[in-house]
Design a protein around this motif. Structure first.
Motif, PDB file in Angstrom:
ATOM      1  N   ARG A  25       6.094  38.648   0.400  1.00  0.00           N
ATOM      2  CA  ARG A  25       5.547  39.910  -0.089  1.00  0.00           C
ATOM      3  C   ARG A  25       4.083  40.091   0.309  1.00  0.00           C
ATOM      4  O   ARG A  25       3.690  41.142   0.816  1.00  0.00           O
ATOM      5  CB  ARG A  25       5.707  39.983  -1.613  1.00  0.00           C
ATOM      6  N   MET A  26       3.259  39.077   0.088  1.00  0.00           N
ATOM      7  CA  MET A  26       1.834  39.205   0.406  1.00  0.00           C
ATOM      8  C   MET A  26       1.609  39.336   1.912  1.00  0.00           C
ATOM      9  O   MET A  26       0.757  40.091   2.359  1.00  0.00           O
ATOM     10  CB  MET A  26       1.054  38.007  -0.138  1.00  0.00           C
ATOM     11  N   SER A  27       2.407  38.612   2.690  1.00  0.00           N
ATOM     12  CA  SER A  27       2.273  38.707   4.145  1.00  0.00           C
ATOM     13  C   SER A  27       2.625  40.101   4.639  1.00  0.00           C
ATOM     14  O   SER A  27       1.942  40.660   5.508  1.00  0.00           O
ATOM     15  CB  SER A  27       3.173  37.673   4.826  1.00  0.00           C
ATOM     16  N   ALA A  28       3.691  40.689   4.088  1.00  0.00           N
ATOM     17  CA  ALA A  28       4.094  42.026   4.509  1.00  0.00           C
ATOM     18  C   ALA A  28       3.069  43.072   4.090  1.00  0.00           C
ATOM     19  O   ALA A  28       2.774  44.008   4.843  1.00  0.00           O
ATOM     20  CB  ALA A  28       5.466  42.357   3.918  1.00  0.00           C
ATOM     21  N   LEU A  29       2.510  42.941   2.899  1.00  0.00           N
ATOM     22  CA  LEU A  29       1.465  43.880   2.460  1.00  0.00           C
ATOM     23  C   LEU A  29       0.249  43.798   3.383  1.00  0.00           C
ATOM     24  O   LEU A  29      -0.324  44.822   3.765  1.00  0.00           O
ATOM     25  CB  LEU A  29       1.059  43.579   1.015  1.00  0.00           C
ATOM     26  N   GLU A  30      -0.141  42.575   3.739  1.00  0.00           N
ATOM     27  CA  GLU A  30      -1.277  42.389   4.643  1.00  0.00           C
ATOM     28  C   GLU A  30      -1.007  43.016   6.008  1.00  0.00           C
ATOM     29  O   GLU A  30      -1.838  43.746   6.555  1.00  0.00           O
ATOM     30  CB  GLU A  30      -1.573  40.900   4.824  1.00  0.00           C
ATOM     31  N   LYS A  31       0.158  42.711   6.550  1.00  0.00           N
ATOM     32  CA  LYS A  31       0.457  43.113   7.925  1.00  0.00           C
ATOM     33  C   LYS A  31       0.628  44.626   8.065  1.00  0.00           C
ATOM     34  O   LYS A  31       0.063  45.239   8.970  1.00  0.00           O
ATOM     35  CB  LYS A  31       1.724  42.398   8.409  1.00  0.00           C
ATOM     36  N   PHE A  32       1.390  45.223   7.163  1.00  0.00           N
ATOM     37  CA  PHE A  32       1.757  46.624   7.340  1.00  0.00           C
ATOM     38  C   PHE A  32       0.804  47.605   6.667  1.00  0.00           C
ATOM     39  O   PHE A  32       0.749  48.771   7.061  1.00  0.00           O
ATOM     40  CB  PHE A  32       3.181  46.856   6.819  1.00  0.00           C
ATOM     41  N   HIS A  33       0.064  47.153   5.660  1.00  0.00           N
ATOM     42  CA  HIS A  33      -0.771  48.096   4.920  1.00  0.00           C
ATOM     43  C   HIS A  33      -2.255  47.767   4.943  1.00  0.00           C
ATOM     44  O   HIS A  33      -3.075  48.613   4.563  1.00  0.00           O
ATOM     45  CB  HIS A  33      -0.288  48.193   3.471  1.00  0.00           C
TER      46      HIS A  33
END
Length: 235
Positions: free
Chosen positions: A141-149
């Motif tokens: 979850r944290m990785s996806a938030l960092e990468k996409f947003h």
């Protein structure tokens, strides 16, 4: 690597276990905007204002948007009021580092899940998630938030953290499973929602995971986080 991109917003319900409110009683909730989504605060405020005409819930109960405040450290700054009907030109922005602080990791931690949290073990709900499963979920979850947003590549040590997580044990669990149904206006259909509620205790070397656990407190875990599911606090 990312089968689903998480929404960059979270609407947290009021911090109390009530489903009914009296007429005229204030209803307070939190809106968390991640990364570039903070630029869309005016659209969220506009959407909440539009909702005042439509009403809340199946009964379409009327309400007014009284005030919007933004966190500025430990203080709150008003950025919108019913009287002014205008959003402030500038509003505070907090970094992840400011929110999680520098507290030292304990050897034992209790997580209290306040809203239903769906963490899957394969295709099934994990009723007593082992620490490694929780950490894997938070890492994704944290990785996806960092990468996409947030526009940056994640730097979490996946392999190292997951290997270390295997050594953290579950001491006890007071988790219960909850199911309920909600109606989706977008899908025009009922949705079955499930998750765990309650407390679970972990023990071990928690220092490598402390920033991740603190971030999970803010950005939630599991599924359906955009409307408040997966909320936990560290006790």
């Amino acid at each position: 690597r990312y089968p689903q991109v998480p929404h960059p917003f979270i609407i947290e319900p009021p911090p109390r276990h009530r489903r009914q409110m009296e007429k005229g009683e204030p209803l307070e909730f939190r809106l968390i905007l991640v990364g570039r989504a903070r630029d869309y605060l005016p659209y969220f405020v506009c959407a909440f204002q539009e909702m005042t005409a439509q009403g809340l819930g199946a009964g379409r109960l009327k309400f007014e948007l009284e005030q919007v405040t933004a966190l500025a450290g430990r203080k709150k700054k008003a950025v919108f009021s019913k009287e002014a009907q205008r959003l402030a030109a500038e509003y505070p922005v907090l970094t992840a580092g400011q929110m999680i602080g520098r507290a030292r990791a304990p050897e034992v931690v209790i997580l209290n899940f306040l809203t239903p949290t769906l963490i899957k073990d394969g295709e099934r709900l994990s009723r007593r998630p082992p620490f490694k499963l929780l950490i894997r979920n938070l890492l994704r979850r944290m990785s996806a938030l960092e990468k996409f947003h947030c526009g940056r590549d994640p730097t979490w040590d996946y392999a190292g953290l997951l290997a270390a997580a295997e050594k953290v044990e579950t001491v006890w669990s007071e988790l219960v499973e909850q199911h309920w149904t909600r109606y989706s206006n977008r899908r025009h259909d009922k949705m079955e929602i499930m998750g765990i509620l309650g407390r679970i205790c972990y023990r071990g070397d928690l220092k490598p995971f402390w920033p991740l656990l603190r971030l999970g407190e803010i950005f939630h875990a599991g599924k359906w986080t955009s409307f408040g599911m997966g909320k936990y606090i560290i006790e």
